[in-house]
Design an enzyme around this catalytic site. Structure first.
Site, PDB file in Angstrom:
ATOM      1  N   GLY A 127       0.838  -1.196   0.000  1.00  0.00           N
ATOM      2  CA  GLY A 127       0.000   0.000   0.000  1.00  0.00           C
ATOM      3  C   GLY A 127       0.867   1.237   0.000  1.00  0.00           C
ATOM      4  N   GLN A 185       2.724   9.910   1.418  1.00  0.00           N
ATOM      5  CA  GLN A 185       4.008   9.203   1.319  1.00  0.00           C
ATOM      6  C   GLN A 185       4.749   9.540   0.029  1.00  0.00           C
ATOM      7  OE1 GLN A 185       2.171   5.208   2.409  1.00  0.00           O
ATOM      8  NE2 GLN A 185       4.229   5.066   3.270  1.00  0.00           N
ATOM      9  N   CYS A 195       6.399   0.009   6.987  1.00  0.00           N
ATOM     10  CA  CYS A 195       5.912   1.209   6.300  1.00  0.00           C
ATOM     11  C   CYS A 195       6.998   1.668   5.327  1.00  0.00           C
ATOM     12  CB  CYS A 195       5.609   2.290   7.326  1.00  0.00           C
ATOM     13  SG  CYS A 195       5.045   3.830   6.598  1.00  0.00           S
ATOM     14  N   LEU A 196       6.589   1.965   4.103  1.00  0.00           N
ATOM     15  CA  LEU A 196       7.565   2.402   3.093  1.00  0.00           C
ATOM     16  C   LEU A 196       8.222   3.729   3.461  1.00  0.00           C
ATOM     17  CD1 LEU A 196       5.706   1.362  -0.180  1.00  0.00           C
ATOM     18  CD2 LEU A 196       7.507   0.131   1.036  1.00  0.00           C
ATOM     19  N   HIS A 216      -4.024   0.939   7.698  1.00  0.00           N
ATOM     20  CA  HIS A 216      -2.675   1.523   7.758  1.00  0.00           C
ATOM     21  C   HIS A 216      -2.586   2.734   6.823  1.00  0.00           C
ATOM     22  CE1 HIS A 216       1.878   1.192   7.844  1.00  0.00           C
ATOM     23  NE2 HIS A 216       1.677   1.912   6.762  1.00  0.00           N
ATOM     24  N   GLU A 217      -3.034   2.550   5.579  1.00  0.00           N
ATOM     25  CA  GLU A 217      -2.943   3.639   4.595  1.00  0.00           C
ATOM     26  C   GLU A 217      -3.880   4.786   4.959  1.00  0.00           C
ATOM     27  OE1 GLU A 217      -0.420   3.558   2.785  1.00  0.00           O
ATOM     28  OE2 GLU A 217      -0.008   1.423   3.004  1.00  0.00           O
ATOM     29  N   HIS A 255      -2.439   7.191   7.353  1.00  0.00           N
ATOM     30  CA  HIS A 255      -1.537   8.182   6.740  1.00  0.00           C
ATOM     31  C   HIS A 255      -2.299   9.441   6.316  1.00  0.00           C
ATOM     32  CE1 HIS A 255       2.411   6.357   6.529  1.00  0.00           C
ATOM     33  NE2 HIS A 255       1.921   5.229   6.041  1.00  0.00           N
TER      34      HIS A 255
END
Length: 171
Positions: free
Chosen positions: A52, A57, A98-99, A140-141, A144
């Site tokens: 994701g 991000q 997490c990226l 999670h996304e 953000h």
């Protein structure tokens, strides 16, 4: 909304970039520019590789994210202006990364089952329910989009375990 970055120039931003802490703005319309941003975000997610990626991000304060629980391109999904409803009381702890926090993983407790309503890349509103990996990715996304990251949800033990890596990122 005029962007100062062409979609092809978008890249993943890392903590502690201030954009990661902003509450994002709703997307007013699915324009060709928004479609291009979504396609670039899907590319970046696959390259990373990740499951994701949310607009903040890649440095954009927009309420949208892309996700793919299987890694198969045909399962790519775009969620514009998502709204999540928790289904039931069950929660589950699961390891998340997490990226925007490379090398940092933590066990995060989240509701097990959720329903999401969002607009897709073609401008159509849709609804989906999951009690599996997609439910976790969506939550999670979606966090953000409200400036919330896994470091805010970590247990004290995970915070200690990741303290050095976080300090290095924060410079």
């Amino acid at each position: 909304m005029a962007m100062n970055t062409a979609p092809e120039n978008l890249s993943i931003v890392h903590h502690p970039a201030p954009i990661l802490r902003k509450v994002c703005q709703p997307v007013e319309a699915v324009t060709p520019e928004i479609v291009a941003i979504c396609k670039r975000m899907l590319e970046l997610m696959h390259e990373a590789p990740g499951v994701g990626l949310a607009a903040p991000q890649v440095g954009l304060p927009l309420r949208l994210f892309v996700a793919n629980a299987s890694g198969e391109v045909e399962d790519d999904m775009v969620f514009i202006n998502p709204q999540i409803t928790v289904e039931g009381k069950a929660t589950e702890d699961m390891e998340e990364g997490c990226l925007s926090l490379p090398g940092i993983n933590a066990s995060i407790r989240r509701p097990k089952a959720v329903t999401i309503e969002a607009t897709d890349i073609d401008g159509n509103r849709f609804r989906a329910t999951s009690d599996d990996l997609p439910a976790r990715i969506w939550q999670h996304e979606n966090d953000h989009l409200d400036g919330v990251m896994i470091i805010d949800k970590m247990s004290p033990i995970d915070k200690m375990a990741n303290r050095k890596a976080l300090k290095e990122m924060e410079g």
